[in-house]
Scaffold this motif. Structure first.
Motif, mmCIF file in Angstrom:
data_model
loop_
_atom_site.group_PDB
_atom_site.id
_atom_site.type_symbol
_atom_site.label_atom_id
_atom_site.label_comp_id
_atom_site.label_asym_id
_atom_site.label_seq_id
_atom_site.Cartn_x
_atom_site.Cartn_y
_atom_site.Cartn_z
ATOM 1 N N GLU A 1 0.762 -1.026 0.028
ATOM 2 C CA GLU A 1 -0.014 -0.129 0.128
ATOM 3 C C GLU A 1 0.929 1.245 -0.021
ATOM 4 N N ARG A 2 0.461 2.068 -0.790
ATOM 5 C CA ARG A 2 1.246 3.462 -1.010
ATOM 6 C C ARG A 2 0.281 4.637 -1.297
ATOM 7 N N HIS A 3 0.608 5.798 -0.889
ATOM 8 C CA HIS A 3 -0.069 7.058 -0.956
ATOM 9 C C HIS A 3 0.887 7.782 -1.989
ATOM 10 N N LEU A 4 0.455 8.153 -3.248
ATOM 11 C CA LEU A 4 1.239 8.772 -4.220
ATOM 12 C C LEU A 4 1.617 10.164 -3.896
ATOM 13 N N ALA A 5 2.697 10.513 -4.408
ATOM 14 C CA ALA A 5 2.831 12.042 -4.185
ATOM 15 C C ALA A 5 2.268 13.004 -5.060
ATOM 16 N N GLN A 6 1.915 12.431 -6.427
ATOM 17 C CA GLN A 6 1.185 13.282 -7.360
ATOM 18 C C GLN A 6 0.154 12.203 -7.882
ATOM 19 N N GLU A 7 -0.660 12.776 -8.774
ATOM 20 C CA GLU A 7 -1.724 12.108 -9.500
ATOM 21 C C GLU A 7 -1.292 11.341 -10.415
ATOM 22 N N ILE A 8 -1.890 10.234 -10.801
ATOM 23 C CA ILE A 8 -2.000 9.282 -11.976
ATOM 24 C C ILE A 8 -3.209 9.198 -12.761
ATOM 25 N N ASP A 9 -3.152 8.538 -13.864
ATOM 26 C CA ASP A 9 -4.221 8.326 -14.685
ATOM 27 C C ASP A 9 -4.804 6.880 -14.395
ATOM 28 N N GLU A 10 -5.819 6.953 -13.566
ATOM 29 C CA GLU A 10 -6.062 5.252 -13.006
ATOM 30 C C GLU A 10 -6.874 4.727 -13.862
ATOM 31 N N MET A 11 -7.267 5.190 -15.159
ATOM 32 C CA MET A 11 -7.860 4.584 -16.168
ATOM 33 C C MET A 11 -7.070 3.869 -16.907
ATOM 34 N N ALA A 12 -5.721 4.565 -17.434
ATOM 35 C CA ALA A 12 -4.685 4.073 -18.230
ATOM 36 C C ALA A 12 -3.755 3.043 -17.278
ATOM 37 N N SER A 13 -3.700 3.197 -16.018
ATOM 38 C CA SER A 13 -2.779 2.277 -15.008
ATOM 39 C C SER A 13 -3.501 1.004 -15.273
#
Length: 239
Positions: free
Chosen positions: A44-56
């Motif tokens: 489990e990790r909390h990311l520092a910046q946002e990612i594209d959850e649909m493309a990941s």
């Protein structure tokens, strides 16, 4: 064992699997949150910046699980994960749990909407199919009626006499100009009365005698029988 690497476009995380995965792992990808749970492995990790959850995405192989996080903005992150204390981590987990519940609810609503749309499309397709079937049946009935009428007309045309053999009644003008029919005169009616018929000679037909009767009569007369001169029955009948 976990290996993490990044490029300007994505972050790759490889998680080593000590045993064969027999059930689907629990993978959660949110704009700033990542979780991989396949007991006894938990990451489990909390990311520092946002990612594209649909493309990941996450792919499971025989000995590892590979997670690819696509960045919303290209570039290298100086810090990929947030550093949180215990209380902040608990608070983040509660927020993430609510977010997951809300996301699952929206996902279920979308799935239900897709199912309704699919079901509605199937019903509409079935209605259209039945409508087309009724239309084809109606056209077939109309064509059958037309063919029956054509057959009847042909039969009547064959049964009707030819134009040159038709007999038309004479018109009134033609009857007046025609030659009158001459009927033979009727004979006069004979009156009542008596007709007298006279015969000048007596009608007598001679019947030939049979030879057997003649010989018998001669023998009988020669023997002197009574009434020899009386005529025989055959002679009387002939007379």
């Amino acid at each position: 064992m976990v290996q993490i690497s990044q490029t300007e476009e994505d972050i790759k995380i490889s998680i080593e699997l000590n045993r064969l995965v027999t059930r689907k792992p629990d993978v959660v990808l949110l704009p700033q949150y990542l979780k991989f749970n396949n007991p006894p492995i938990f990451f489990e990790r909390h990311l520092a910046q946002e990612i594209d959850e649909m493309a990941s995405f996450c792919r499971i192989f025989k000995n590892e699980a590979r997670i690819v996080l696509v960045k919303k903005e290209k570039g290298l992150w100086h810090e990929m994960f947030q550093k949180l204390d215990k209380e902040a981590l608990m608070q983040k987990r509660l927020e993430i749990a609510d977010l997951i519940v809300e996301r699952n609810k929206k996902r279920d609503e979308k799935a239900l909407e897709r199912y309704d749309n699919k079901r509605r499309a199937e019903i509409q397709k079935e209605i259209q199919r039945e409508t087309d079937m009724r239309e084809r049946v109606k056209q077939f009935q109309e064509s059958s009626v037309r063919e029956a009428l054509v057959v009847d007309v042909r039969k009547e045309a064959k049964a009707a006499p030819k134009p040159d053999t038709l007999q038309y009644p004479p018109s009134s003008g033609a009857s007046r100009l025609a030659t009158p029919i001459m009927r033979p005169p009727m004979s006069s009616v004979r009156g009542s009365g008596r007709i007298n018929v006279n015969f000048t000679t007596q009608h007598k037909r001679t019947t030939p005698k049979r030879e057997s009767q003649a010989a018998m009569e001669k023998a009988y007369a020669a023997a002197g029988g009574p009434n020899a001169n009386v005529q025989s029955p055959m002679e009387s009948v002939d007379e």
